[in-house]
Design a protein around this motif. Sequence first.
Motif, mmCIF file in Angstrom:
data_model
loop_
_atom_site.group_PDB
_atom_site.id
_atom_site.type_symbol
_atom_site.label_atom_id
_atom_site.label_comp_id
_atom_site.label_asym_id
_atom_site.label_seq_id
_atom_site.Cartn_x
_atom_site.Cartn_y
_atom_site.Cartn_z
ATOM 1 N N VAL A 138 29.588 33.522 37.612
ATOM 2 C CA VAL A 138 28.863 32.332 37.173
ATOM 3 C C VAL A 138 27.661 32.102 38.088
ATOM 4 O O VAL A 138 26.550 31.807 37.635
ATOM 5 C CB VAL A 138 29.794 31.098 37.151
ATOM 6 C CG1 VAL A 138 28.985 29.825 36.927
ATOM 7 C CG2 VAL A 138 30.844 31.245 36.070
ATOM 8 N N ALA A 139 27.868 32.312 39.393
ATOM 9 C CA ALA A 139 26.773 32.108 40.344
ATOM 10 C C ALA A 139 25.657 33.123 40.105
ATOM 11 O O ALA A 139 24.475 32.796 40.171
ATOM 12 C CB ALA A 139 27.309 32.228 41.764
ATOM 13 N N ARG A 140 26.027 34.364 39.811
ATOM 14 C CA ARG A 140 25.015 35.410 39.672
ATOM 15 C C ARG A 140 24.311 35.408 38.324
ATOM 16 O O ARG A 140 23.281 36.056 38.165
ATOM 17 C CB ARG A 140 25.673 36.775 39.841
ATOM 18 C CG ARG A 140 26.185 36.972 41.235
ATOM 19 C CD ARG A 140 26.131 38.409 41.594
ATOM 20 N NE ARG A 140 26.572 38.550 42.976
ATOM 21 C CZ ARG A 140 26.485 39.667 43.638
ATOM 22 N NH1 ARG A 140 25.975 40.730 43.053
ATOM 23 N NH2 ARG A 140 26.898 39.736 44.883
ATOM 24 N N SER A 141 24.915 34.765 37.338
ATOM 25 C CA SER A 141 24.358 34.862 35.993
ATOM 26 C C SER A 141 22.961 34.254 35.928
ATOM 27 O O SER A 141 22.160 34.612 35.079
ATOM 28 C CB SER A 141 25.272 34.156 34.993
ATOM 29 O OG SER A 141 25.219 32.763 35.217
ATOM 30 N N GLY A 142 22.674 33.314 36.831
ATOM 31 C CA GLY A 142 21.375 32.667 36.791
ATOM 32 C C GLY A 142 21.313 31.574 35.745
ATOM 33 O O GLY A 142 20.313 30.889 35.592
ATOM 34 N N HIS A 143 22.425 31.416 34.984
ATOM 35 C CA HIS A 143 22.445 30.370 33.966
ATOM 36 C C HIS A 143 23.398 29.257 34.359
ATOM 37 O O HIS A 143 23.523 28.262 33.673
ATOM 38 C CB HIS A 143 22.884 30.928 32.615
ATOM 39 C CG HIS A 143 21.970 32.002 32.108
ATOM 40 N ND1 HIS A 143 20.728 31.738 31.599
ATOM 41 C CD2 HIS A 143 22.121 33.354 32.072
ATOM 42 C CE1 HIS A 143 20.158 32.878 31.247
ATOM 43 N NE2 HIS A 143 20.971 33.876 31.537
ATOM 44 N N GLY A 144 24.115 29.472 35.456
ATOM 45 C CA GLY A 144 25.134 28.501 35.825
ATOM 46 C C GLY A 144 24.546 27.373 36.647
ATOM 47 O O GLY A 144 24.006 27.595 37.721
ATOM 48 N N THR A 145 24.623 26.185 36.117
ATOM 49 C CA THR A 145 24.212 25.035 36.914
ATOM 50 C C THR A 145 25.463 24.231 37.212
ATOM 51 O O THR A 145 26.203 23.860 36.305
ATOM 52 C CB THR A 145 23.201 24.163 36.152
ATOM 53 O OG1 THR A 145 23.673 23.985 34.816
ATOM 54 C CG2 THR A 145 21.837 24.808 36.112
ATOM 55 N N GLY A 146 25.706 23.994 38.493
ATOM 56 C CA GLY A 146 26.918 23.266 38.873
ATOM 57 C C GLY A 146 28.164 24.012 38.461
ATOM 58 O O GLY A 146 29.173 23.417 38.115
ATOM 59 N N GLY A 147 28.073 25.372 38.473
ATOM 60 C CA GLY A 147 29.250 26.174 38.154
ATOM 61 C C GLY A 147 29.594 26.192 36.682
ATOM 62 O O GLY A 147 30.708 26.546 36.318
ATOM 63 N N THR A 148 28.650 25.827 35.814
ATOM 64 C CA THR A 148 28.940 25.816 34.382
ATOM 65 C C THR A 148 27.859 26.580 33.613
ATOM 66 O O THR A 148 26.668 26.337 33.821
ATOM 67 C CB THR A 148 28.993 24.362 33.863
ATOM 68 O OG1 THR A 148 29.987 23.664 34.604
ATOM 69 C CG2 THR A 148 29.335 24.324 32.389
ATOM 70 N N ILE A 149 28.292 27.508 32.757
ATOM 71 C CA ILE A 149 27.339 28.189 31.880
ATOM 72 C C ILE A 149 27.508 27.634 30.475
ATOM 73 O O ILE A 149 28.607 27.695 29.920
ATOM 74 C CB ILE A 149 27.579 29.708 31.822
ATOM 75 C CG1 ILE A 149 27.619 30.314 33.226
ATOM 76 C CG2 ILE A 149 26.491 30.382 30.994
ATOM 77 C CD1 ILE A 149 27.777 31.820 33.209
ATOM 78 N N PRO A 150 26.460 27.096 29.883
ATOM 79 C CA PRO A 150 26.581 26.607 28.507
ATOM 80 C C PRO A 150 26.628 27.776 27.520
ATOM 81 O O PRO A 150 26.117 28.859 27.801
ATOM 82 C CB PRO A 150 25.306 25.793 28.320
ATOM 83 C CG PRO A 150 24.330 26.380 29.278
ATOM 84 C CD PRO A 150 25.115 26.907 30.438
ATOM 85 N N ILE A 151 27.254 27.549 26.373
ATOM 86 C CA ILE A 151 27.229 28.553 25.310
ATOM 87 C C ILE A 151 25.961 28.281 24.504
ATOM 88 O O ILE A 151 25.833 27.258 23.837
ATOM 89 C CB ILE A 151 28.457 28.428 24.394
ATOM 90 C CG1 ILE A 151 29.750 28.510 25.208
ATOM 91 C CG2 ILE A 151 28.412 29.483 23.301
ATOM 92 C CD1 ILE A 151 30.137 29.871 25.640
#
Lengths: 310, 433
Positions: B179-192
């Motif tokens: 999640v951290a590396r995806s670059g899309h995770g804000t506050g540990g959450t990736i939206p769909i």
Amino acid sequence: MTTPSASDGARPAGAGRAPSPAALGNAAAADEGQQSLLRLHQVGKNFGPVQALAGIDLDIPAGLVTAIVGDNGAGKTTLIKTISGIWQPDHGEIVWMGRPIHLHSPRDAAKLGIATVYQDLALCDNLDIVQNMFLGREAIRHWQLDENSMELSAKQTLSDLAVMSVRSIRQPVGSLSGGQRQAVAVAKAVMQEAKLVVMDEPTAALGVTQTRVVLDLIGRLARRNIAVVVISHNLNDVMAVADRVAVLHLGRLAAVGPTSRFDTQVIVDLMTTGASTRLRGDAAGSPSADPGNGGSQQSQDNALNAGEAL
Amino acid sequence: MSTDVHEPPPDAVAQADAAAAESAGLAAPEIIANSLGEYARIWAKRVRNGESGALPVILGLVAIVVYFQVRSSLFLSTGNLVNLLVQGAPFILLGMAEVFVLLLGEIDLSIGYGGAIGATVTAWLAFSTPWWIAILGGLAATTVLGAILGTLITRLGLPSFVVTLAGFLGFEGLLIELVARSGHGTGGTIPISNSIIVDLTSGNLTPVASWIVIMAVVVVAGVFMILRDRRRRLSGLVTPPVSVTALKIATMAVAGVVVVLVSNTNRGLATTPLRGLPWVVLVVLGMLMLWTALLGRTRFGRYIYAIGGNAEAARRAGVNVIMIRTLAFTLCGMTAGVAGIVYASRLGSISTDVDGGQLVLFAVAGAVIGGTHLFGGRGKMLNAVLGGLVVAAIYNGLYLLGLQAAPTDMVTALVLLAAVTVDALARRGRRSA
Ligand SMILES: Nc1ncnc2c1ncn2[C@@H]1O[C@H](COP(=O)(O)OP(=O)(O)OP(=O)(O)O)[C@@H](O)[C@H]1O
Ligand SMILES: [Mg+2]
């Protein structure tokens, strides 16, 4: 020399059993051992310093039941484990249908047609009779298990063996009695076209009726010209079902011959001391028996020694 | 009745026959009953023997529904019932994943976080690829994870409990890292980001399509059952009584009608109506049929049961035990991936806060409550569906009552203990029988 068929007919338990053509044919050639399905020649097996088997010469003819008896630790289990590919012999050779063979695993033995029936380990309790009989060799049709054809041939094999009567062959094996389980395991071997069926104490855990069922089944196997090797501690069973008896004593073959030449007391003597002074002559009623054989103790021993060479 | 395999030979087998008849109560009633009445009697005997099948879980479900309906009139509202189906889908799917390994007598504790990793990969890929590539990518990830754990367990002979416990910890770490590396995770959450993936759980079929699909499923399954009976009859094999098959098809049809009626009732507002079967119900049905066919109609499935029943016997019969066991863990991982994606679809995101421990315990609980044996060899995919519904109903009902995590966990734990106890008692009963 007595013939297997003659000795067969001489015993009450064997009466009425039709000797198979091969067994009859076997009679003449028996001395040369040509017809024996499996032949052990000078087989020995050591476990470290323990000599479990030494110099075993044994012929297993098709269509006959060979009982292996002996005291605890005599080497019976080791012997059949050698036949069924679990152990490799340290000495001697195993000849299968005239060819020397080397069995490296039970699967090698199974491929040749040597099936071993284990009382406890061979069946899955949660699977039904058909599923157990076809385990590992299921019929497939249209990419799916072909349940109907498997059920039909399982049913056919069971009714050919005429030994088990169950309400449904779709009942889990866990719901069967010990004798019925044994019958399923044997039927599985038969369906896989085993030529030699090896059984270690098949009646050990069974009551009187169930023992009868299994002994009857063993007789039927022999009539289908299958060779049967049975270990049993129950000498009554042995006398009832075996055509031939091999007595082991401390890893050596104390005696082997047609059952008619033994009685319970002789077997006990052989099992405990490796020798017997009360050996019986050639089977009474055997057409080939030499009447003079019944005379001296010496000639009786000779008769038995001749039997060993069978 | 005369379903004997043959004409029994004289006296010797008479007693054996009696013993067999005694134990025949354990066989599936379909194959030994000739009439509906006899079917019912044999079935009742099986229940007494602990071979109860789906009965306890269905009774349990009814009891839970009645209890919550009495406590909160909202429970049986159509909106909540549909919600319950959607909410329960991840539990059901995780339970199905667990069935593969439970049948072997093993357990997989890692699938909660494993599924979350699948969801994360899918969410990540969904930013840049079409929805189906994203989903395939997520499933590929969990399949590989399952295969790795399976290989460790079977090749090295390690206990599955320990290996998958390591997986449980390791995957949680991996999840945070991903999640951290995806670059899309804000506050540990990736939206769909993909609406099709979100619609898996929030989208519905039209009411007409709902009818068509469910009735098609019932008709196909019914025709299939009738044809199977017919083939058996033509082969001269014992066939279940026509009335029993008819009753089964009728039950399926009624269940289908009820589900469609409930989902087609407007559960939205009068101004913005919301009707139709949620897509995810079809996902669950599809997985159920696929895995049921795999377990029931293929060699692989047969060997799973055989190994669960007696691994040594399977090995001696020539079954490649190591390969089958590894494959079971692999399929478990893959199914967990489906569950993870459905879970994230419902939340609209996947976060590092996901409680992988609770998810996996609910999954095991669901499978076992449904009737899968913890000791291997017995169970069906349908068990996971029924058990998953029980878990979802408890979860949902306690939520409606305003109770939160603590009582939910404790009640689920109690139900799980009850189910395991019933399982163990049935097993003991069988052994002494
Ligand atoms: N795996 C083994 N390792 C070492 N020694 C063994 C092994 N198997 C058998 N033996 C030894 O070989 C001898 C023969 O054993 P075996 O099991 O063949 O006897 P048995 O005739 O089958 O006895 P029982 O009637 O008790 O079953 C015994 O002395 C035993 O201790
Ligand atoms: Mg032994």
